[in-house]
Write an enzyme that holds these catalytic residues in place. Structure first.
Site, mmCIF file in Angstrom:
data_model
loop_
_atom_site.group_PDB
_atom_site.id
_atom_site.type_symbol
_atom_site.label_atom_id
_atom_site.label_comp_id
_atom_site.label_asym_id
_atom_site.label_seq_id
_atom_site.Cartn_x
_atom_site.Cartn_y
_atom_site.Cartn_z
ATOM 1 C CG MET A 13 -1.873 -1.215 1.200
ATOM 2 S SD MET A 13 -3.398 -0.945 2.102
ATOM 3 C CE MET A 13 -2.782 -0.662 3.744
ATOM 4 C CG LEU A 23 7.189 1.358 -0.777
ATOM 5 C CD1 LEU A 23 7.938 1.080 -2.083
ATOM 6 C CD2 LEU A 23 6.296 0.172 -0.418
ATOM 7 C CB ALA A 62 13.665 -1.384 6.435
ATOM 8 N N GLY A 63 10.857 -2.892 5.793
ATOM 9 C CA GLY A 63 10.120 -4.162 5.738
ATOM 10 C C GLY A 63 9.693 -4.485 4.311
ATOM 11 C CG HIS A 64 6.851 -2.063 2.282
ATOM 12 N ND1 HIS A 64 6.730 -0.946 3.068
ATOM 13 C CD2 HIS A 64 5.619 -2.633 2.256
ATOM 14 C CE1 HIS A 64 5.489 -0.836 3.504
ATOM 15 N NE2 HIS A 64 4.791 -1.849 3.037
ATOM 16 N NE ARG A 112 -2.193 1.426 10.818
ATOM 17 C CZ ARG A 112 -2.613 0.484 9.971
ATOM 18 N NH1 ARG A 112 -2.071 -0.710 9.979
ATOM 19 N NH2 ARG A 112 -3.574 0.737 9.101
#
Ligand code: PAF
Length: 283
Positions: A30, A33, A35-37, A188
């Protein structure tokens, strides 16, 4: 990197790859972006020849009270990051592409694995996710789709829909990316004030303590949940739930014999955080 905004542009971008027999991986996002993405994109790069990243802020997975309007929209920055990471196609459909006949015209509901946990407080959420993921899988027809374990119940839901809708797509899962202090990386986290950010790592520490106590004291699942809730509260967050389920499929459990996952949601000010920790013997 090509950017496709609709089905025709997407097909134009993908046709040469399909003709060449390239393996295509899809990373649904979504935007906003972090570091997880990027870990998902990197994994996609490793396991496929071509990487498609979708960016669609899906209104149907937000409740009216949730943060759809405020959700981070950072399209240009996202595009730069994806380009730098070697993404081949960015698919950024608008609402009319995803919902040509309106939001409720076609929906996909996945039962059982969506009950409880996130599904308890966000009843709309998984139908919204499942519907959009189904559309993305149908549109892109990837060989693989990459999802993170941070949204553990979402990952299990996607596996369920892929197998039940007979998609010829493999689901690739990626471990949670954490900040140095243990906080799971999330869009978040940007909502946390400096003071809340200092408190937030206590959430993951609480899960770790609960799992460590489970091993030391041979606790029952309910006792682990109780310890987790207490530790989360002691850390300064409000625990919404902490539950032990079977790892992999989220079936309820009555003991800790075998792979387990402790999943939790907690509130810090007006921000709701989720996290999880797998433990127990891996078969
Ligand atoms: O995890 C997300 O970002 C979303 O839930 C997803 C999978 C892109 C569906 O909108």
């Amino acid at each position: 990197m090509q950017t496709a905004y609709d089905r025709r542009q997407l097909e134009q971008a993908l046709a040469p790859y399909r003709d060449a027999g390239d393996r295509i991986a899809l990373v649904p996002t979504m935007g906003g972006l972090h570091a997880g993405h990027m870990a998902l994109v990197q994994r996609a790069r490793q396991v496929a020849d071509r990487v498609v990243v979708s960016l669609f802020v899906n209104p149907t997975q937000f409740a009216p009270s949730e943060d759809f309007e405020d959700y981070p929209r950072t399209f240009e920055a996202d595009r730069e990051r994806l380009l730098a990471e070697g993404t081949d196609v960015l698919f950024a459909p608008g609402d009319l592409v995803m919902f040509p006949d309106g939001e409720g015209a076609v929906t996909v509901a996945v039962d059982r694995v969506t009950e409880g946990l996130e599904g308890a407080s966000r009843p709309h959420f998984f139908t919204g996710v499942a519907t959009v993921v189904t559309k993305l899988l149908a549109g892109v027809s990837p060989n693989l789709a990459v999802f993170g374990k941070k949204d553990y119940q979402q990952l299990v839901t996607v596996r369920r829909l892929v197998s039940n809708l007979l998609f010829a797509t493999g689901v690739e899962e990626v471990e949670i990316v954490r900040e140095e202090d243990g906080l799971a990386v999330s869009s978040r986290n940007a909502y946390l004030s400096a003071g809340e950010r200092a408190v937030a790592p206590g959430f993951y520490q609480a899960l770790r303590h609960a799992v460590a106590e489970a091993a030391e004291r041979s606790l029952a699942p309910e006792a682990v949940e109780e310890v987790a809730r207490r530790r989360i509260a002691e850390a300064g967050l409000w625990p919404e739930y902490a539950e032990v389920r079977r790892a992999g499929d989220l079936e309820p459990v009555t003991d800790l014999e075998g792979p387990r996952v402790l999943l939790a949601a907690a509130h810090l000010g007006s921000t709701r955080l989720i996290d999880n920790l797998e433990f127990g013997s891996v078969e």
